[in-house]
Design an enzyme around this catalytic site. Structure first.
Site, PDB file in Angstrom:
ATOM      1  N   ALA A  64      38.585  55.032  17.971  1.00 28.69           N
ATOM      2  CA  ALA A  64      39.057  55.214  16.593  1.00 28.69           C
ATOM      3  C   ALA A  64      40.493  54.748  16.408  1.00 28.69           C
ATOM      4  CB  ALA A  64      38.941  56.669  16.122  1.00 28.69           C
ATOM      5  N   GLY A  65      40.720  54.092  15.280  1.00 27.13           N
ATOM      6  CA  GLY A  65      42.061  53.689  14.880  1.00 27.13           C
ATOM      7  C   GLY A  65      42.504  52.328  15.362  1.00 27.13           C
ATOM      8  N   GLY A  68      39.045  54.636  11.131  1.00 26.67           N
ATOM      9  CA  GLY A  68      39.102  53.641  10.074  1.00 26.67           C
ATOM     10  C   GLY A  68      40.480  53.287   9.569  1.00 26.67           C
ATOM     11  N   LYS A  97      27.596  60.474  22.150  1.00 24.80           N
ATOM     12  CA  LYS A  97      28.979  60.689  21.726  1.00 24.80           C
ATOM     13  C   LYS A  97      28.992  61.904  20.804  1.00 24.80           C
ATOM     14  CE  LYS A  97      32.524  58.858  18.659  1.00 24.80           C
ATOM     15  NZ  LYS A  97      32.885  57.770  17.724  1.00 24.80           N
ATOM     16  N   ASN A 148      34.992  49.765  15.750  1.00 22.08           N
ATOM     17  CA  ASN A 148      34.022  49.294  14.770  1.00 22.08           C
ATOM     18  C   ASN A 148      34.715  48.594  13.606  1.00 22.08           C
ATOM     19  OD1 ASN A 148      31.250  50.891  12.916  1.00 22.08           O
ATOM     20  ND2 ASN A 148      31.936  48.799  12.980  1.00 22.08           N
ATOM     21  N   THR A 149      35.488  49.351  12.823  1.00 23.72           N
ATOM     22  CA  THR A 149      36.072  48.822  11.598  1.00 23.72           C
ATOM     23  C   THR A 149      36.940  47.601  11.840  1.00 23.72           C
ATOM     24  OG1 THR A 149      36.100  51.090  10.733  1.00 23.72           O
ATOM     25  CG2 THR A 149      37.364  49.455   9.524  1.00 23.72           C
TER      26      THR A 149
END
Length: 255
Positions: free
Chosen positions: A183-184, A157, A96, A205-206
């Protein structure tokens, strides 16, 4: 089956491995997600000294496709160097490409990303660039030869979900390589929505690692991605601005 270059994945959920409270929760969340691929920042990994802590020591990496990323890179040169370190350590050649252009927003640098992809493709990597929702850039990267496009849902995040569904849909409609929304993502509904728009996979992830119950959230994300994928394949009804009864009108004359 999701195919990224020669790599085949049964799950369309790719899970990041950072930010978990401890290794036990990390391992249980990874198991609950039923993902086939784990992504991690190469710079966080202890690749050579086995006596130093390893942030993934609780996870049996033999069960997963390792999907290293170049987080921390600010230039194409740095990203290429990180990718080569990952390759030398025996990791998967799928990389990535993440090159941050602004420290406040953590938005990717399009120019440096393109440069890095060009070099990495020449060196035989399976290249998956992280980009903003820019269909022009996505098409140029596909022409260059990348193996997947990874547009952001919203900044890393933030948990703001899909901020630019229109431009994301432009990318999905315009290119033939897999689109992985990255993301997001903050909630299962965000993940499902990304898939409903036609994305091929979601990376997050987050949303899991910072949830009140990361293990339950990992399971929820697994189900949401699957539901969104099936829903997109089933085809939603068109939106209309006039009501239409779902019950038949036959028999009303006898009332």
């Amino acid at each position: 089956m999701l195919k990224i270059g020669p790599i085949e994945l049964e799950s369309r959920l790719i899970l990041g491995t950072g930010k978990f409270e401890n290794g036990d929760i990390q391992r249980e969340a990874v198991d609950a997600s039923e993902t086939n691929a784990l992504t991690f920042a190469v710079r966080r990994m202890n690749l050579y000294d086995k006596d130093l802590p390893n942030p993934l020591e609780s996870v049996d990496l033999d069960k997963y496709i390792t999907f290293p990323n170049t987080a921390g890179a600010k230039t194409a040169e740095e990203a290429v160097k990180i990718a080569e370190i990952a390759r030398a350590a025996g990791m998967c050649d799928m990389i990535k490409v993440e090159i941050i252009g602004d420290d406040k927003t953590l938005l990717p640098d399009a120019i440096e990303t393109y440069k890095a992809c060009e070099i990495l493709i020449e060196r035989g990597f399976i290249v998956c660039p992280y980009i903003q929702c820019d269909v022009v850039l996505a098409k140029k990267l596909e022409t260059l030869g990348v193996h997947a496009i990874m547009p952001l849902g919203s900044p890393i995040g933030t948990g703001l979900g899909i901020n630019d569904a229109l431009n994301l849909s432009y990318i999905i409609d315009a290119i033939s390589v897999p689109v992985i929304v990255d993301a997001g993502i903050g909630s299962p509904s965000d993940a499902a929505y990304a898939m409903e728009l036609g994305a091929d996979a979601v990376l997050l992830n987050t949303a899991v690692s910072h949830a009140k119950d990361p293990v339950k959230m990992a399971e929820a994300m697994k189900l949401a991605v699957h539901a969104g994928f099936i829903g997109a394949a089933a085809g939603r009804i068109p939106k209309k601005y006039t009501a239409q009864a779902s019950s038949p009108t036959e028999g009303l004359e006898f009332l």
